[in-house]
Design a protein around this motif. Sequence first.
Motif, PDB file in Angstrom:
ATOM      1  N   MET A   1      46.718  49.447  54.401  1.00  0.00           N
ATOM      2  CA  MET A   1      46.037  48.358  53.698  1.00  0.00           C
ATOM      3  C   MET A   1      44.531  48.481  53.947  1.00  0.00           C
ATOM      4  SD  MET A   1      46.407  44.240  54.177  1.00  0.00           S
ATOM      5  CE  MET A   1      48.057  44.278  53.451  1.00  0.00           C
ATOM      6  N   ASN A   2      43.723  48.276  52.864  1.00  0.00           N
ATOM      7  CA  ASN A   2      42.286  48.435  53.046  1.00  0.00           C
ATOM      8  C   ASN A   2      41.691  47.237  53.771  1.00  0.00           C
ATOM      9  OD1 ASN A   2      41.228  46.398  51.080  1.00  0.00           O
ATOM     10  ND2 ASN A   2      42.364  47.671  49.626  1.00  0.00           N
ATOM     11  N   GLU A   3      40.536  47.502  54.370  1.00  0.00           N
ATOM     12  CA  GLU A   3      39.917  46.480  55.217  1.00  0.00           C
ATOM     13  C   GLU A   3      39.489  45.259  54.427  1.00  0.00           C
ATOM     14  OE1 GLU A   3      36.140  46.170  58.324  1.00  0.00           O
ATOM     15  OE2 GLU A   3      36.915  48.122  57.655  1.00  0.00           O
ATOM     16  N   ALA A   4      39.060  45.468  53.188  1.00  0.00           N
ATOM     17  CA  ALA A   4      38.604  44.344  52.362  1.00  0.00           C
ATOM     18  C   ALA A   4      39.743  43.373  52.094  1.00  0.00           C
ATOM     19  CB  ALA A   4      38.031  44.870  51.041  1.00  0.00           C
ATOM     20  N   TRP A  38      51.889  37.803  55.447  1.00  0.00           N
ATOM     21  CA  TRP A  38      51.041  38.976  55.694  1.00  0.00           C
ATOM     22  C   TRP A  38      51.846  40.282  55.552  1.00  0.00           C
ATOM     23  CZ3 TRP A  38      46.622  41.445  56.175  1.00  0.00           C
ATOM     24  CH2 TRP A  38      46.544  42.601  56.960  1.00  0.00           C
ATOM     25  N   LEU A  39      53.046  40.296  56.097  1.00  0.00           N
ATOM     26  CA  LEU A  39      53.880  41.504  56.010  1.00  0.00           C
ATOM     27  C   LEU A  39      54.232  41.824  54.559  1.00  0.00           C
ATOM     28  CD1 LEU A  39      56.252  40.893  59.058  1.00  0.00           C
ATOM     29  CD2 LEU A  39      54.329  42.480  58.911  1.00  0.00           C
ATOM     30  N   ARG A  40      54.493  40.794  53.776  1.00  0.00           N
ATOM     31  CA  ARG A  40      54.801  41.016  52.366  1.00  0.00           C
ATOM     32  C   ARG A  40      53.576  41.512  51.609  1.00  0.00           C
ATOM     33  NH1 ARG A  40      59.074  36.225  50.526  1.00  0.00           N
ATOM     34  NH2 ARG A  40      60.376  36.345  52.405  1.00  0.00           N
ATOM     35  N   LEU A  41      52.402  41.008  51.983  1.00  0.00           N
ATOM     36  CA  LEU A  41      51.180  41.486  51.357  1.00  0.00           C
ATOM     37  C   LEU A  41      50.954  42.959  51.690  1.00  0.00           C
ATOM     38  CD1 LEU A  41      48.565  40.946  49.790  1.00  0.00           C
ATOM     39  CD2 LEU A  41      47.507  40.224  51.946  1.00  0.00           C
ATOM     40  N   ALA A  42      51.267  43.327  52.941  1.00  0.00           N
ATOM     41  CA  ALA A  42      51.080  44.716  53.361  1.00  0.00           C
ATOM     42  C   ALA A  42      51.964  45.669  52.563  1.00  0.00           C
ATOM     43  CB  ALA A  42      51.372  44.844  54.856  1.00  0.00           C
ATOM     44  N   ARG A  43      53.101  45.181  52.075  1.00  0.00           N
ATOM     45  CA  ARG A  43      54.018  46.021  51.294  1.00  0.00           C
ATOM     46  C   ARG A  43      53.713  45.994  49.796  1.00  0.00           C
ATOM     47  NH1 ARG A  43      57.825  43.464  54.931  1.00  0.00           N
ATOM     48  NH2 ARG A  43      58.464  42.031  53.258  1.00  0.00           N
ATOM     49  N   ASP A  47      46.596  46.309  43.763  1.00  0.00           N
ATOM     50  CA  ASP A  47      46.082  46.366  42.393  1.00  0.00           C
ATOM     51  C   ASP A  47      46.872  45.489  41.435  1.00  0.00           C
ATOM     52  OD1 ASP A  47      44.114  48.130  43.177  1.00  0.00           O
ATOM     53  OD2 ASP A  47      45.321  49.913  42.717  1.00  0.00           O
ATOM     54  N   THR A  48      48.083  45.079  41.828  1.00  0.00           N
ATOM     55  CA  THR A  48      48.914  44.234  40.953  1.00  0.00           C
ATOM     56  C   THR A  48      48.632  42.748  41.164  1.00  0.00           C
ATOM     57  OG1 THR A  48      50.732  44.103  42.557  1.00  0.00           O
ATOM     58  CG2 THR A  48      50.728  45.989  41.037  1.00  0.00           C
ATOM     59  N   ILE A  49      47.755  42.413  42.124  1.00  0.00           N
ATOM     60  CA  ILE A  49      47.458  41.018  42.435  1.00  0.00           C
ATOM     61  C   ILE A  49      46.148  40.613  41.772  1.00  0.00           C
ATOM     62  CG2 ILE A  49      47.044  39.329  44.262  1.00  0.00           C
ATOM     63  CD1 ILE A  49      48.595  41.136  46.162  1.00  0.00           C
ATOM     64  N   ASP A  50      46.229  39.739  40.781  1.00  0.00           N
ATOM     65  CA  ASP A  50      45.021  39.279  40.084  1.00  0.00           C
ATOM     66  C   ASP A  50      44.316  38.158  40.839  1.00  0.00           C
ATOM     67  OD1 ASP A  50      45.465  41.060  37.966  1.00  0.00           O
ATOM     68  OD2 ASP A  50      46.806  39.647  36.955  1.00  0.00           O
ATOM     69  N   ASN A  51      45.105  37.267  41.440  1.00  0.00           N
ATOM     70  CA  ASN A  51      44.565  36.103  42.137  1.00  0.00           C
ATOM     71  C   ASN A  51      45.182  36.055  43.524  1.00  0.00           C
ATOM     72  OD1 ASN A  51      43.970  33.574  43.192  1.00  0.00           O
ATOM     73  ND2 ASN A  51      44.373  32.470  41.292  1.00  0.00           N
ATOM     74  N   LEU A  52      44.459  36.545  44.516  1.00  0.00           N
ATOM     75  CA  LEU A  52      45.028  36.660  45.860  1.00  0.00           C
ATOM     76  C   LEU A  52      45.405  35.299  46.419  1.00  0.00           C
ATOM     77  CD1 LEU A  52      45.790  38.422  48.274  1.00  0.00           C
ATOM     78  CD2 LEU A  52      43.434  38.108  49.131  1.00  0.00           C
ATOM     79  N   GLY A  53      44.541  34.299  46.241  1.00  0.00           N
ATOM     80  CA  GLY A  53      44.838  32.972  46.766  1.00  0.00           C
ATOM     81  C   GLY A  53      46.112  32.403  46.183  1.00  0.00           C
TER      82      GLY A  53
END
Length: 285
Positions: A1-4, A38-43, A47-53
């Motif tokens: 996962m990238n730092e940003a 967080w674990l689900r985000l890591a998987r 690029d498929t997430i338009d709105n992270l919040g």
Amino acid sequence: MNEALADAFEAQRGRLVAVAHRMLGSRADAEDAVQETWLRLARQDADTIDNLGGWLTTVVGRVCIDVLRSRKIRPEAPEDELIVLEDTGPAPEDDAVLAESVGLALLVVLDTLRPAERLAFVLHDMFAVPFTEIGQIIGKSADAAKMLASRARRKVQQRHRPVEEPGQHAVVDAFLAAARQGDFEELLRVLDPEVKWSSETRRGLVVRTGAAEVAERTHHGARAAAFTCHALINGEPGIVAWAATGKLLGVVSYTIVDGRIVEIRSISDTERLASMGLPSRVPVT
């Protein structure tokens, strides 16, 4: 996962914990739900997430729904918790104030709300999430989500703060004053003869019964509390106490019947106190 992306998640962590805490009523469970998010985000492909919040809110909401539903299945009851509210007078009637007060109380009515109702109420009334997004989380239409929130709100308005009988805090104040002054006769006057005191300490649970024993033990420890404030603890009158140094000492709730204290529950165990989200210190001038 990238730092940003990791930094972006950390920027959302506080809000996610707040959502999960109000959903689950437990800081530890809330932290676990956010960790799972967080674990689900890591998987997930970022690029498929338009709105992270919005994505994180959806995921943590679904994780909380799963936890709540599993609680209904498991035979064991969830961890016993004290719900502590500063006692500032009559319950608020304004919907926005009501939502915030219930959030701070970790949803006193948790057990009366179904998981979907709870999610709709918490996300909309406390965090202003649109019903369209809530509907997507629970797999229902926006109108259905709105109906769930409305139903939950009615339950909360009816039950979020039990009605305290007039004068109960006066009984508590009389008890504390007598304890500090060593007025044994006054202590016996405000204590029921069969009063029970359950005290959770770092060494475990200690139970004392009988007015004489409770009065004696109360007098020994009363002067340690230099600062106190009134509180409602699981709907009962009580206090939060700090030492002269500003360190949090504990919380105490009192069950009062016919002007006498029939039961006292106190917690001084530091781990339990930490789980309640209370200020660990107060400013000392």
